[in-house]
Write an enzyme that holds these catalytic residues in place. Structure first.
Site, mmCIF file in Angstrom:
data_model
loop_
_atom_site.group_PDB
_atom_site.id
_atom_site.type_symbol
_atom_site.label_atom_id
_atom_site.label_comp_id
_atom_site.label_asym_id
_atom_site.label_seq_id
_atom_site.Cartn_x
_atom_site.Cartn_y
_atom_site.Cartn_z
ATOM 1 N N ASN A 23 8.324 -6.832 2.819
ATOM 2 C CA ASN A 23 8.773 -5.942 3.888
ATOM 3 C C ASN A 23 9.281 -6.700 5.114
ATOM 4 O O ASN A 23 9.885 -6.101 5.999
ATOM 5 C CB ASN A 23 7.678 -4.936 4.245
ATOM 6 C CG ASN A 23 7.524 -3.889 3.141
ATOM 7 O OD1 ASN A 23 8.408 -3.750 2.292
ATOM 8 N ND2 ASN A 23 6.409 -3.172 3.135
ATOM 9 N N ASP A 306 -0.275 0.726 2.067
ATOM 10 C CA ASP A 306 0.239 0.040 0.873
ATOM 11 C C ASP A 306 -0.869 -0.624 0.054
ATOM 12 O O ASP A 306 -0.604 -1.198 -1.006
ATOM 13 C CB ASP A 306 1.306 -1.004 1.269
ATOM 14 C CG ASP A 306 2.557 -0.338 1.834
ATOM 15 O OD1 ASP A 306 2.719 0.879 1.645
ATOM 16 O OD2 ASP A 306 3.357 -1.041 2.481
#
Ligand code: EPU
Length: 431
Positions: A23, A306
């Site tokens: 990310n 996540d």
């Protein structure tokens, strides 16, 4: 069709090295557009989201040269388009960062709405709010094209109504070359926000406060190329930590920033795991059945959404009843159905799951519903007795580099197998 075939029940033991953060890199690659120069980026994970983003940059006119598997040089001087069609943008969620980056460079971006994991509704109203505050006119065209255009971007204050990683990053990308001061309030604080700020500053930007909820950006006229190394992936590290604990293993996870893992470590310790922190590695071991614990996902520094599916697998074999509350996404318990097929007892009610720990899981044919759900299914397979086959593994390969090789290196019995489409027969001979 490719599947992972796992023969479970073996404690994971040994050492594994974490790759660069997905990310972070999916924000930093588009950010190179702002440089109009050559950037050399190291510790890039070799995952399909990165391949997709590099492909988009290539098609837009960037020259991308792989120096080795994890290092690229990107020359964005020759990018001559501000349009990204749906066929490209649908390949990954992070394609929406191209809006901020192209707007920052050309004062114009036309990018189709992005793809990515289905986790419930994923609006981009806060991104648009930020672009508009900087003076862009934003319209939604046919084919879900977002058209953002400005004569000249001007710094402004942007208060985000929700803490959004994507909106914070997009505002940063659009603001670094805007004239004057931009202040982003209620900004996200994730490690990848700080990594992007460091990258932008290495290119000559003036970004302060990243990692707090107020980010101040003084616009600069020009950015330049640079050399930069991506931070280690917090979620990949967390996934190996939970896999070690859930299998009653003992794994040293190398190339991590322990500070980024504190919320995960704290919950593992609460469940009875041993967690030892070193400068840039962390060791997780577990010698008993995990104890129950409750988790609630929150923006950083809270427990990361996540990691929620992976941790729920550990709780599915814990002593007692645990409650998991998902407060970031509306629909992140789809994996519960798959886990139930393996004998887990999970009752989902909206954004809460009640998990009644069972003694063990049993191998079954299951599916990876999305990236982190897929990682969770792998952990379930390692924990379970018997053989687990996981379908739709392309989700997992979006975000985990060399996942089969890395898990095998710590003793997992896992193979990638190719099946002709429609052939559902599995040979149960995993070694
Ligand atoms: N939201 C809005 N409006 C917006 C933007 C977000 O209401 O304009 C809401 C979302 O619906 C959600 C919440 O705000 O309820 C947080 O969303 P955020 O924008 O932070 O998520 P994102 O930027 O789309 C990134 C990660 C996700 C991770 C979330 C939360 C990337 C490419 N994706 O998504 O990662 O779950 O932040 O930490 O950075 C993953 O890696 O598996 C993954 C899904």
């Amino acid at each position: 069709m490719e599947k992972f075939v796992i023969s479970g029940g073996t404690p994971l033991k040994g050492e594994v090295t974490v790759s660069g953060a997905k990310n972070a890199v999916v924000a930093i690659l588009p950010a190179t557009i702002l440089a109009e120069d050559v950037c050399r980026i190291e510790n890039i994970p070799n995952i399909s989201d990165v391949t997709a983003m590099i492909n988009i940059l290539n098609i837009m006119g960037a020259h991308v040269k792989y120096i080795n598997k994890n290092t690229v040089e990107i020359d964005t001087r020759h990018i001559n388009s501000y349009v990204v069609e749906h066929e490209l943008s649908k390949q990954l969620r992070a394609s929406y960062y191209l809006i901020g980056a192209l707007l920052g460079r050309f004062s114009h971006a036309e990018v189709a709405m992005p793809g990515g994991c289905y986790l419930g509704v994923r609006p981009i109203d806060q991104h648009i709010k930020g672009f508009e505050a900087l003076g862009a006119k934003v319209t939604m065209e046919e084919n879900a094209m977002v058209n953002a255009q400005a004569d000249r971007l001007l710094g402004n204050s942007i208060y985000l109504d929700v803490v959004s990683v994507g909106a914070t990053i997009n505002c940063m990308l659009a603001a670094v070359k805007a004239r004057g001061l931009t202040v982003i309030e209620n900004a996200a604080k994730e490690p990848h926000i700080v990594d992007l700020a460091n990258f932008l500053n290495t290119m000559g930007a003036d970004v302060r406060g990243a990692g707090t909820d107020v980010i101040k950006i003084r616009g600069v006229e020009k950015l330049h190329g640079c050399e930069y190394t991506i931070i280690p992936d917090q979620i990949e590290a967390g996934t190996y930590m939970v896999a070690a604990a859930a299998t009653k293993g003992d794994v040293l996870i190398k190339n991590v920033i322990p500070k980024h893992l504190e919320s995960i470590s704290a919950k593992l310790i609460e469940c009875g795991a041993n967690v030892e922190e070193y400068d840039d590695s962390i060791r997780v071991s577990m010698d008993r059945r995990p104890g129950k614990c409750n988790i609630k996902t929150m923006p950083h520094p809270g427990f990361p959404t996540d990691m929620q599916p992976q941790f729920s697998v550990l709780l599915s074999i814990a002593r007692g009843v645990s409650i998991v509350t998902e407060s970031v996404w509306d629909n992140r318990f789809r994996y519960a159905e798959q886990l139930s097929r393996m004998g887990a007892v999970i009752r989902v009610n909206g954004k809460t799951a009640v998990i009644e720990g069972v003694e063990g899981l049993k191998g079954a044919p299951i599916r990876a519903d999305d990236l982190r759900a897929g990682a969770a299914m792998m952990i379930a397979g390692f924990v379970a007795s018997g053989v687990t086959e996981i379908e739709e593994i392309y989700h997992i390969e979006r975000g985990y580099e060399d996942v089969v090789e890395k898990f095998r290196s710590i003793g997992a019995k896992i193979e990638r197998r190719e099946y002709p489409d429609g052939d559902d027969k599995i040979q149960l001979n995993v070694g």
